[in-house]
Design an enzyme around this catalytic site. Structure first.
Site, mmCIF file in Angstrom:
data_model
loop_
_atom_site.group_PDB
_atom_site.id
_atom_site.type_symbol
_atom_site.label_atom_id
_atom_site.label_comp_id
_atom_site.label_asym_id
_atom_site.label_seq_id
_atom_site.Cartn_x
_atom_site.Cartn_y
_atom_site.Cartn_z
ATOM 1 N N LYS A 58 0.834 -1.206 0.000
ATOM 2 C CA LYS A 58 0.000 0.000 0.000
ATOM 3 C C LYS A 58 0.870 1.257 0.000
ATOM 4 C CE LYS A 58 -1.710 1.508 4.050
ATOM 5 N NZ LYS A 58 -1.373 2.908 4.396
ATOM 6 N N ASN A 59 1.885 1.276 0.894
ATOM 7 C CA ASN A 59 2.656 2.503 1.086
ATOM 8 C C ASN A 59 3.682 2.750 -0.006
ATOM 9 O OD1 ASN A 59 1.147 2.969 3.279
ATOM 10 N ND2 ASN A 59 2.690 2.369 4.784
ATOM 11 N N CYS B 237 -4.430 12.515 12.321
ATOM 12 C CA CYS B 237 -5.263 11.301 12.285
ATOM 13 C C CYS B 237 -5.178 10.686 13.672
ATOM 14 C CB CYS B 237 -4.754 10.347 11.208
ATOM 15 S SG CYS B 237 -3.167 9.643 11.622
ATOM 16 N N ARG C 290 0.710 14.515 12.640
ATOM 17 C CA ARG C 290 1.189 14.278 11.272
ATOM 18 C C ARG C 290 1.553 15.602 10.558
ATOM 19 N NH1 ARG C 290 -0.693 9.076 9.919
ATOM 20 N NH2 ARG C 290 1.000 8.992 8.420
ATOM 21 N N ASP D 242 4.506 0.261 12.059
ATOM 22 C CA ASP D 242 3.268 -0.311 11.511
ATOM 23 C C ASP D 242 3.054 -1.752 11.969
ATOM 24 O OD1 ASP D 242 3.441 1.362 8.261
ATOM 25 O OD2 ASP D 242 3.006 2.061 10.287
ATOM 26 N N ARG E 285 -8.832 0.143 4.754
ATOM 27 C CA ARG E 285 -7.895 1.094 4.130
ATOM 28 C C ARG E 285 -6.604 0.393 3.746
ATOM 29 N NH1 ARG E 285 -6.003 5.112 7.728
ATOM 30 N NH2 ARG E 285 -4.690 5.432 5.911
HETATM 31 C C1 EPZ Z 1 4.577 6.707 6.277
HETATM 32 O O1 EPZ Z 1 3.897 7.782 6.891
HETATM 33 C C2 EPZ Z 1 3.554 5.591 6.151
HETATM 34 N N1 EPZ Z 1 2.442 6.025 5.321
HETATM 35 C C3 EPZ Z 1 3.045 5.194 7.542
HETATM 36 O O2 EPZ Z 1 2.177 4.076 7.376
HETATM 37 C C4 EPZ Z 1 4.243 4.757 8.387
HETATM 38 O O3 EPZ Z 1 3.796 4.454 9.687
HETATM 39 C C5 EPZ Z 1 5.274 5.884 8.438
HETATM 40 O O4 EPZ Z 1 5.670 6.250 7.095
HETATM 41 C C6 EPZ Z 1 6.530 5.500 9.197
HETATM 42 O O5 EPZ Z 1 7.103 4.372 8.631
HETATM 43 C C7 EPZ Z 1 2.590 6.048 3.975
HETATM 44 O O6 EPZ Z 1 3.642 5.758 3.444
HETATM 45 C C8 EPZ Z 1 1.381 6.445 3.191
HETATM 46 P P1 EPZ Z 1 6.890 9.913 8.491
HETATM 47 P P2 EPZ Z 1 4.595 9.246 6.944
HETATM 48 O O7 EPZ Z 1 6.875 11.172 7.695
HETATM 49 O O8 EPZ Z 1 5.321 9.509 5.687
HETATM 50 C C9 EPZ Z 1 6.910 13.145 11.908
HETATM 51 C C10 EPZ Z 1 0.243 2.800 7.738
HETATM 52 O O9 EPZ Z 1 -0.211 2.273 8.760
HETATM 53 N N2 EPZ Z 1 6.995 14.147 10.837
HETATM 54 O O10 EPZ Z 1 8.084 9.033 8.443
HETATM 55 O O11 EPZ Z 1 3.569 10.232 7.373
HETATM 56 C C11 EPZ Z 1 5.554 12.460 11.946
HETATM 57 O O12 EPZ Z 1 4.621 13.244 12.648
HETATM 58 C C12 EPZ Z 1 0.794 4.212 7.788
HETATM 59 O O13 EPZ Z 1 0.336 2.224 6.621
HETATM 60 C C13 EPZ Z 1 7.159 15.480 11.181
HETATM 61 O O14 EPZ Z 1 7.242 15.819 12.364
HETATM 62 O O15 EPZ Z 1 5.630 9.017 8.137
HETATM 63 C C14 EPZ Z 1 5.864 11.164 12.657
HETATM 64 O O16 EPZ Z 1 5.872 11.403 14.047
HETATM 65 C C15 EPZ Z 1 0.614 4.841 9.148
HETATM 66 N N3 EPZ Z 1 7.215 16.418 10.198
HETATM 67 C C16 EPZ Z 1 7.285 10.847 12.181
HETATM 68 O O17 EPZ Z 1 7.813 12.072 11.661
HETATM 69 C C17 EPZ Z 1 7.116 16.082 8.872
HETATM 70 O O18 EPZ Z 1 7.187 16.984 8.009
HETATM 71 C C18 EPZ Z 1 7.326 9.811 11.073
HETATM 72 O O19 EPZ Z 1 6.542 10.299 10.012
HETATM 73 C C19 EPZ Z 1 6.935 14.718 8.530
HETATM 74 C C20 EPZ Z 1 6.884 13.771 9.511
#
Ligand code: EPZ
Length: 444
Positions: free
Chosen positions: A44-45, A138, A143, A331, A423
């Site tokens: 998915k991701n 969410c 996020r 995840d 989802r």
């Molecule tokens: C991706 O989310 C995945 N989603 C998530 O999967 C997964 O849990 C996550 O990566 C971590 O592996 C998709 O790929 C669609 P991050 P993403 O940016 O990109 C903070 C699932 O269950 N952050 O690595 O949003 C953020 O708040 C989903 O399939 C900032 O602070 O993850 C979080 O605490 C859930 N500022 C941490 O970094 C930013 O600009 C990791 O987020 C961006 C992120």
């Protein structure tokens, strides 16, 4: 603006409609063991961000092994609203975007799929502008997207947020972003992917330091390279992208979903069953396999893309701390908590990636688990058996964890909130039924 594309209606997949999931429930009767082999769907991701990356070219792209999921359908709606034509053929998805009808992603669609924010980088790089609503928070956290925004600004974009929408445009005559060196404060998966996509059409070289190393980042890089992008270092903490003027279409196969695979490995462990999974990429499962072995199971390689879980005699306690790849995947945290909840001894799970991703603790405790929260950590005293109870899913992976707990609980667990589950998992109950689980979906 280029001439208007013909925007066709999209029928992407046979994933359940909202009517199927809005008021549906799952009934899971514990105690059955599983056997046989389960087919793992496309990731998915990876599929979500690769779909967004097709905006980088006006030529047709064909994506294979695209899972049938609600989130994929929603990403398709966003792309269609931008003027792309999408045509689903079973596991394949053809996407054509000769011209874009707008650079504004619609709020009502973006608000239903956070991953829609991935269109901002490609839209900006291809057209010189983008207006994308801020993805809301969410269940698992706020996020924020400041790492995406700051990176685009570093590449020369003018980006400001007004009334909940991110307005981005490239000032000056070139109409192209400028390659530059970007250091990410946190190895954000999304920010790495946004900036990598934007950099493929920028002027000069972009270096992303402290980049995310997830397999889905590598998959996106490989897709962009298939379109003619010049990217090196994906999968390491430093990614180098040399921009080109344009990219061409590509035919690409999405990697298998490592989180779905991990979920089925835990389903085997929690029911003490032997189970084969294919296709998988074994090196995407290293942290998951290491933890399952520490807990007492065995994961054997049965072929280049097939593994087999063999149960041990006990479920041993473990300590888990989630983190960026190659660390333990956030995840998979909820699924392992369900497993350790009815193991021996006391386990500790710390969630360091998201600030609110322990909401399944309360639901597992309703099933007789003995879990105490301490900040972003959970202390789990294993109990001999969980007991069935009516429970409510709170987010995507928590809903999978409740299904897993139900497989091992005494009695019949009733799970509500299936819109979360659908989802990220296609027909989870059907796949489990075929393996011998007693699980059925009903209208409430
Ligand atoms: C991706 O989310 C995945 N989603 C998530 O999967 C997964 O849990 C996550 O990566 C971590 O592996 C998709 O790929 C669609 P991050 P993403 O940016 O990109 C903070 C699932 O269950 N952050 O690595 O949003 C953020 O708040 C989903 O399939 C900032 O602070 O993850 C979080 O605490 C859930 N500022 C941490 O970094 C930013 O600009 C990791 O987020 C961006 C992120």
């Amino acid at each position: 603006m280029e001439d208007t594309a013909i925007v066709t209606s999209i029928h992407l997949s046979n994933s359940p409609t909202t009517a199927d999931t809005g008021d549906a429930i799952l009934e899971v009767t514990g105690g059955s063991s599983l056997s046989g082999q389960v087919a793992i769907s496309g990731a998915k991701n990876s599929a979500l961000v690769v779909m967004a990356a097709t905006l980088l070219t006006s030529q047709p792209c064909r994506l294979r092994n695209v899972p049938h999921l609600v989130d994929i359908d929603r990403m398709g709606e966003v792309l269609s609203a931008l003027g792309l034509t999408l045509n689903r053929q079973d596991q394949a998805l053809e996407i054509v975007s000769p011209t874009l009808t707008t650079t504004q992603a619609p709020y009502d669609l973006v608000s239903r799929l956070r991953a829609s924010f991935f269109v901002i980088g490609p839209l900006l790089a291809r057209t010189g502008m983008a207006q994308v609503p801020l993805p809301g928070g969410c269940a698992i956290g706020a996020r924020p997207v400041e790492l995406h925004v700051r990176g685009l600004q570093a590449m020369g974009a003018n980006v400001h947020i007004d009334h909940g929408t991110v307005h981005a445009y490239i000032p000056g005559q070139t109409g192209r972003l400028r390659g530059t060196k970007i250091y990410l404060d946190y190895p954000s998966v999304g920010a790495t992917e946004t900036l990598m996509m934007a950099a493929t059409l920028a002027q000069g070289e972009t270096i992303i330091e402290n980049a995310a190393q997830e397999p889905e980042v590598i998959d996106l890089a490989n897709f962009c390279r298939a379109m003619g992008g010049r990217i090196r270092g994906a999968g390491t903490n430093t990614i180098r992208i040399v921009g080109t003027h344009e990219l061409h279409g590509a035919d690409y196969e999405i990697i298998p979903d490592r989180i779905e695979a991990g979920t089925f490995l835990v389903a085997a462990a929690i029911t003490r069953s032997s189970l084969s999974l294919a296709p998988v990429v074994p090196e995407h499962l290293t942290a998951i396999v290491a933890k399952l072995q520490e807990i007492g199971g065995q994961v054997l390689l049965e072929g280049p893309n097939q593994v087999r879980y063999q149960p041990g005699s006990r479920i041993l306690p473990a300590t888990i701390q989630t983190g960026p790849f190659p660390g333990f995947p956030t995840d998979m945290q909820a699924q392992f908590m369900a497993l350790l909840a009815h193991g021996d001894g006391t386990s500790l799970i710390s969630e360091t990636v998201f600030e609110n991703r322990l909401r399944h603790v309360a639901e597992l405790n309703r099933m007789g688990a003995d879990i105490r929260l301490n900040g972003n950590s959970a202390i789990i005293n294993g109990v001999p058996r969980l007991s069935a109870a009516p429970v409510m899913a709170t987010d995507l992976r928590a809903s999978a964890a409740l299904v897993l707990a139900g497989l091992a609980a005494e009695g019949t667990t009733v799970i509500q909130g299936l819109h979360h589950l659908d989802r990220g998992y296609h027909n989870l109950e059907g796949k489990l039924q075929r393996l011998g689980a007693k699980i059925t979906r009903h209208r409430a």
